[in-house]
Design a protein around this motif. Structure first.
Motif, PDB file in Angstrom:
ATOM      1  N   GLY A 128      42.906  25.999  45.494  1.00  0.00           N
ATOM      2  CA  GLY A 128      43.859  26.668  46.398  1.00  0.00           C
ATOM      3  C   GLY A 128      44.777  25.679  47.100  1.00  0.00           C
ATOM      4  N   TYR A 181      49.767  32.721  40.215  1.00  0.00           N
ATOM      5  CA  TYR A 181      49.460  31.432  40.845  1.00  0.00           C
ATOM      6  C   TYR A 181      50.519  30.363  40.563  1.00  0.00           C
ATOM      7  N   GLN A 192      50.107  25.054  42.969  1.00  0.00           N
ATOM      8  CA  GLN A 192      48.940  24.842  43.841  1.00  0.00           C
ATOM      9  C   GLN A 192      48.583  23.354  43.876  1.00  0.00           C
ATOM     10  N   ASN A 202      34.877  28.013  45.414  1.00  0.00           N
ATOM     11  CA  ASN A 202      34.995  29.129  46.364  1.00  0.00           C
ATOM     12  C   ASN A 202      36.128  30.048  45.913  1.00  0.00           C
ATOM     13  N   GLU A 203      35.826  31.301  45.753  1.00  0.00           N
ATOM     14  CA  GLU A 203      36.808  32.300  45.287  1.00  0.00           C
ATOM     15  C   GLU A 203      37.555  31.803  44.047  1.00  0.00           C
ATOM     16  N   THR A 211      41.298  33.060  52.538  1.00  0.00           N
ATOM     17  CA  THR A 211      39.965  32.697  52.049  1.00  0.00           C
ATOM     18  C   THR A 211      39.184  31.986  53.160  1.00  0.00           C
ATOM     19  N   GLU A 241      42.584  22.571  38.426  1.00  0.00           N
ATOM     20  CA  GLU A 241      43.644  23.483  38.863  1.00  0.00           C
ATOM     21  C   GLU A 241      44.656  23.638  37.730  1.00  0.00           C
ATOM     22  N   THR A 242      44.981  24.892  37.392  1.00  0.00           N
ATOM     23  CA  THR A 242      45.945  25.125  36.314  1.00  0.00           C
ATOM     24  C   THR A 242      47.382  25.235  36.837  1.00  0.00           C
ATOM     25  N   GLY A 289      39.330  25.473  41.162  1.00  0.00           N
ATOM     26  CA  GLY A 289      40.301  26.361  41.822  1.00  0.00           C
ATOM     27  C   GLY A 289      40.466  26.080  43.298  1.00  0.00           C
TER      28      GLY A 289
HETATM   29  N1  SAH Z   1      39.189  27.875  46.517  1.00  0.00           N
HETATM   30  C1  SAH Z   1      40.396  28.186  47.218  1.00  0.00           C
HETATM   31  C2  SAH Z   1      41.386  29.040  46.450  1.00  0.00           C
HETATM   32  C3  SAH Z   1      40.934  30.265  45.755  1.00  0.00           C
HETATM   33  S1  SAH Z   1      42.239  31.074  44.879  1.00  0.00           S
HETATM   34  C4  SAH Z   1      40.086  28.764  48.582  1.00  0.00           C
HETATM   35  O1  SAH Z   1      38.944  29.101  48.822  1.00  0.00           O
HETATM   36  O2  SAH Z   1      40.986  28.886  49.395  1.00  0.00           O
HETATM   37  C5  SAH Z   1      41.988  30.564  43.234  1.00  0.00           C
HETATM   38  C6  SAH Z   1      42.436  29.177  42.872  1.00  0.00           C
HETATM   39  O3  SAH Z   1      42.042  28.947  41.510  1.00  0.00           O
HETATM   40  C7  SAH Z   1      43.921  28.894  42.923  1.00  0.00           C
HETATM   41  O4  SAH Z   1      44.123  27.557  43.304  1.00  0.00           O
HETATM   42  C8  SAH Z   1      44.354  29.111  41.457  1.00  0.00           C
HETATM   43  O5  SAH Z   1      45.570  28.469  41.152  1.00  0.00           O
HETATM   44  C9  SAH Z   1      43.172  28.537  40.734  1.00  0.00           C
HETATM   45  N2  SAH Z   1      42.920  29.043  39.392  1.00  0.00           N
HETATM   46  C10 SAH Z   1      42.981  30.332  38.983  1.00  0.00           C
HETATM   47  N3  SAH Z   1      42.586  30.436  37.693  1.00  0.00           N
HETATM   48  C11 SAH Z   1      42.253  29.187  37.299  1.00  0.00           C
HETATM   49  C12 SAH Z   1      41.740  28.625  36.078  1.00  0.00           C
HETATM   50  N4  SAH Z   1      41.494  29.391  35.026  1.00  0.00           N
HETATM   51  N5  SAH Z   1      41.487  27.301  36.042  1.00  0.00           N
HETATM   52  C13 SAH Z   1      41.709  26.515  37.129  1.00  0.00           C
HETATM   53  N6  SAH Z   1      42.189  26.981  38.303  1.00  0.00           N
HETATM   54  C14 SAH Z   1      42.464  28.292  38.390  1.00  0.00           C
END
Ligand code: SAH
Length: 376
Positions: free
Chosen positions: A97, A46, A130, A164-165, A60, A125-126, A95
């Protein structure tokens, strides 16, 4: 765009880091591999990729159809009313995205100026990469938006949370039943270095240490069964519980996974919309595991939250009015856009697409009743 695939004899920088770590300290847990493959500060997937959409590695729901974010937006407006329409509240996305879902939510909320006046958006967001995308997407949002790496630092207030995801990216540990039918015996699956091949590379192996049956595993375990445990998910649910204890609120979690805890190796890597060998070229492919909604629900109840669902995404979105929203949009769209809208909506709800694999879980503070989209 993602970087070209390196030649087989050309390890990624992250593979070199993990190999030297394993050589000096011994094999690592699958969860540690997954955490670094996705989130290593320099070389994690990521941190270095733009994963979404046709040109990325996967797509997604918010990227498939604006209707998804609009229906979630309407659900959040109702939830805000259900918690008493507070004049100041947190809207936290985990997260986010590309920021598309939040953009669609805030556009939908224009029908409720008081919601927009009261909202404080927090994006958890880490990845700097992103975040940059999200900041671009939300640059014209006329509401305060703050980025954070975890929920912990966000001020306590009435809160709505959307993910979401996100939970599928959280690292899982894997435990394997290596006993026989008379005696259960569990060993943890680890990642080590492949010493037998001159090209090196990473490989799976089992811990020497034996474990008790992992917490949450059904008692029906058979030899060779694998059980996955996501400690990070439990930690996040407990943090949600802490936030919704003194203040009202709801959290909506949408992801792919199984409704009840069960056995199976669900770890998968995806690159360029294709499955990818799990341990190959870490940092270049997305690595996820199915979400154990049974475990999330148990963690929610432990945290004294009211838990609704998991519900199938198809039923949830249909109950929220997917067909009606689609019909409204199609009325003013040309033939080509109408077709895109129809095929996007189909992907969200069709059982062969996202309709049944994806599930929706709601966790709430006490006393709010059943939220829209769930069984009474
Ligand atoms: N919700 C979005 C993206 C899903 S992908 C959509 O539906 O399109 C996962 C997202 O979570 C990415 O932005 C990724 O950088 C972030 N992410 C992954 N691990 C994470 C963590 N431990 N803490 C915060 N964000 C995270």
């Amino acid at each position: 765009m993602t970087d070209p695939v390196p030649k087989p004899d050309n390890p990624t920088p992250l593979e070199e880091i993990l190999t030297s770590l394993i050589e000096s300290h011994g094999p690592i847990r699958v969860a540690d591999f997954m955490a670094d493959a996705l989130g290593h500060p320099q070389y994690g997937y990521y941190m270095t990729n733009s994963p979404f959409g046709e040109k990325g590695d996967f797509t997604t729901a918010p990227e498939i159809s604006q209707v998804f974010g609009e229906l979630i937006g309407a659900w959040l407006i109702t939830a805000w009313e259900e918690i008493g329409a507070p004049s100041l509240f947190n809207l936290i996305e985990l997260g986010p995205g590309r920021g598309t879902l939040m953009d669609d939510i805030l556009r939908t909320a224009r029908v409720r100026p008081k919601f927009l006046k009261a909202v404080r958006v927090y994006m958890i967001e880490t990845s700097g990469r992103q975040r940059y995308e999200q900041q671009k997407k939300l640059q014209d949002a006329k509401v305060p938006v703050t980025w954070a790496t975890e929920m912990h630092d966000i001020p306590l207030a009435p809160t709505l949370i959307i993910a979401n995801e996100f939970f599928d990216c959280l690292p899982v540990r894997q435990f394997v039943h290596t006993g026989d039918k008379d005696k259960a015996c569990w060993q943890e699956r680890l990642v080590g270095v492949n010493k037998s091949s001159k090209d090196g590379g990473l490989r799976f192996l089992l811990s020497e240490e034996l474990h008790e049956i992992p917490a949450g595993a059904p008692a029906t375990a058979k030899p060779k069964d694998i059980f996955e445990v996501c400690e990070a998910a439990t930690g996040i649910v407990h943090e949600i519980g802490r936030r919704l204890q003194d203040y009202k609120g709801r959290a909506l979690i949408i992801d792919y996974g199984h409704g009840r805890s069960g056995f199976g190796d669900t770890l998968q890597a995806v690159r360029d919309h294709q499955y990818w060998p799990l341990l190959a070229k870490p940092g270049l492919a997305d690595v996820t595991a199915h979400v154990d909604f049974g475990a999330l629900a148990r963690a929610g109840r432990d945290a004294e939250l009211m838990v609704y669902g998991p519900e199938l995404q198809s039923r949830f979105l249909t109950r929220l009015g997917l067909e009606q929203r689609l019909a409204t949009l199609i009325k003013t769209a040309d033939e080509q856009v109408s077709e895109q809208l129809r095929s996007g909506a189909r992907r969200l709800v069709h059982p062969d697409e996202m309709g049944t694999l994806f599930k929706v879980l709601c966790m709430s503070s006490a006393g709010l009743g059943t939220p829209p989209g769930f069984d009474k």
